[in-house]
Write an enzyme that holds these catalytic residues in place. Structure first.
Site, PDB file in Angstrom:
ATOM      1  N   SER A 103       0.805  -1.221   0.000  1.00  0.00           N
ATOM      2  CA  SER A 103       0.000   0.000   0.000  1.00  0.00           C
ATOM      3  C   SER A 103       0.836   1.269   0.000  1.00  0.00           C
ATOM      4  CB  SER A 103      -0.948   0.010   1.201  1.00  0.00           C
ATOM      5  OG  SER A 103      -0.197   0.052   2.389  1.00  0.00           O
ATOM      6  N   HIS A 110       1.752   3.965   6.993  1.00  0.00           N
ATOM      7  CA  HIS A 110       1.113   4.877   6.047  1.00  0.00           C
ATOM      8  C   HIS A 110       1.550   6.300   6.295  1.00  0.00           C
ATOM      9  CE1 HIS A 110      -2.444   2.114   4.702  1.00  0.00           C
ATOM     10  NE2 HIS A 110      -1.299   1.771   4.171  1.00  0.00           N
ATOM     11  N   ASP A 168      -7.393   6.226   5.397  1.00  0.00           N
ATOM     12  CA  ASP A 168      -7.439   5.021   6.214  1.00  0.00           C
ATOM     13  C   ASP A 168      -8.656   4.885   7.128  1.00  0.00           C
ATOM     14  OD1 ASP A 168      -5.090   4.365   5.081  1.00  0.00           O
ATOM     15  OD2 ASP A 168      -3.858   4.644   6.867  1.00  0.00           O
TER      16      ASP A 168
END
Lengths: 220, 174
Positions: free
Chosen positions: B51, B90, B116
């Protein structure tokens, strides 16, 4: 010691000899002291217990609750580990036997050099001098070939003879194994040189026959 | 059997066991020392998903630091979703609060279409910097973490490796 070892492995030769040493000395009624090993075990297991407790606490309580104590556990662990390393390297320093017999204290350390099949023995012991004991230190070495057969079996007799002859504290305890040096199979100079020594002796012998001229270093 | 390993007494057995235990405990304590230094429960993590491509790929090893005074938009953080123990790497895309009020962050994977909020625990729509984030990424080594991905995807590999490590330490006496 019926097990077979590789004669090309210096650690194998040393470990087998180190194991035989306490067996021989305790059979001579030297009372073995395990003080060095016990200190090492105590230090080592204390460190292991600290990390075990931390592991359990971390697993049960998680990071946030154990954070504070983790710092102290880490500091304590590495402090003890440093002490342990110091102990093994500088205090034990290769000690393989500590014992006592009739008031005579005996400490034996052994060492080998890498790729050099020579057993170096340092014995520190007390000698009775009148009414008091004085410290004495003896260094001796011998090639492992003296007490290992070519196919890797340990032979006790020559090993015992080497120790009893070189270290008087052991010789006194085991007079039957004290042998006179006849310049065969043992060396004060070192392994590969041992052959040299014998060659020189041979050369010296030839020398005496009158073929002279070459400088001959007489050894042992 | 024991004597064939060169073990001749209780003390030499204890010594051999100790050598093995010291190897394991040293590794664990080094990890904990790093945790204390970085103030993070997990100072090294392995990227498990794609990701964050192209910044990080699966198997990259990340070094975390949790003592940074502030976390800004653009920083890459690692956080644990409440109730689950999977670290997620992230990037911070929004921040709220800070100062007197707790700093709150919104994150998004570079390679993901949406932010998210879907990943967070039900009812949660931001991260609490103090509680959820375990560190900011300060360095990385590509690919070397792939071993741990293999180990966690094939658990028998882990057992085999531990067994081999244990045996080597017990059997060798150099």
């Amino acid at each position: 010691m019926a097990s077979k070892i590789s004669v090309y492995s210096v650690p194998d030769l040393k470990n087998t000899s180190d194991d035989a040493l306490p067996n021989y000395l305790t059979s001579l009624k030297f009372k073995q002291s395990h003080i060095y090993t016990d200190v090492r075990l105590a230090l080592g297991y204390t460190a292991v217990v600290i990390s075990g407790v931390l592991f359990y606490a971390d697993w049960k309580l998680g990071w946030d609750k154990t954070k504070f104590w983790t710092l102290w556990a880490v500091l304590a662990y590495f402090a003890i580990n440093t002490a342990l390393t110091y102990w093994i390297w500088f205090v034990e320093n290769g000690i393989t036997f500590v014992g006592e017999r009739n008031g005579v204290k005996l400490v034996i350390s052994t060492s080998t050099k890498k790729h050099d099949p020579i057993y170096n023995v340092t014995a520190r012991y007390t000698v009775k001098d009148g009414s008091k004991f004085v410290e004495k230190e003896v260094k001796a070495k011998a090639p492992f070939t003296r007490w290992f057969t070519a196919d890797g079996y340990f032979v006790a007799k020559p090993f015992q003879q080497f120790l009893a002859s070189e270290i008087s504290a052991i010789g006194e305890a085991d007079p039957s194994n004290v042998v006179e040096e006849i310049g065969r199979g043992s060396s004060h100079e070192g392994g590969a040189k041992d052959i040299d020594a014998q060659l020189y002796k041979l050369a010296g012998f030839v020398d005496q026959q009158g073929q002279g001229g070459s400088k001959v270093r007489r050894r042992g | 059997m024991l004597s064939s390993l060169g073990i001749t007494s209780t003390r030499s057995l204890l010594t051999q066991v100790l050598n093995f235990a010291l190897v394991l405990s040293s590794a664990f304590m080094l990890w904990k020392a790093l945790s204390v230094a970085a103030d993070s429960p997990s100072p090294i993590v392995v990227v498990l998903s794609g990701s964050m491509e192209p910044a990080f790929e699966r198997g990259d090893l990340l070094f975390l630091w949790n003592r940074a005074p502030d976390t800004r938009v653009g920083d890459i953080v690692v956080y644990n979703v409440r109730g689950k123990d999977i670290p997620i790497v992230h990037r911070v895309v929004r921040r709220f609060g800070g100062g007197a009020t707790p700093l709150r962050l919104l994150t998004k994977g570079d390679n993901n279409a949406a932010d998210d909020t879907e990943l967070y625990a039900p009812g949660q729509n931001y991260l609490d910097r103090e509680k959820d984030v375990i560190g900011s990424v300060v360095g990385y080594v590509p690919m070397v973490g792939y071993v741990t991905i293999l180990l966690s995807e094939y658990p028998w590999l882990k057992k085999a490796m531990l067994g081999i490590m244990g045996l080597t330490v017990v059997l060798q006496r150099e």
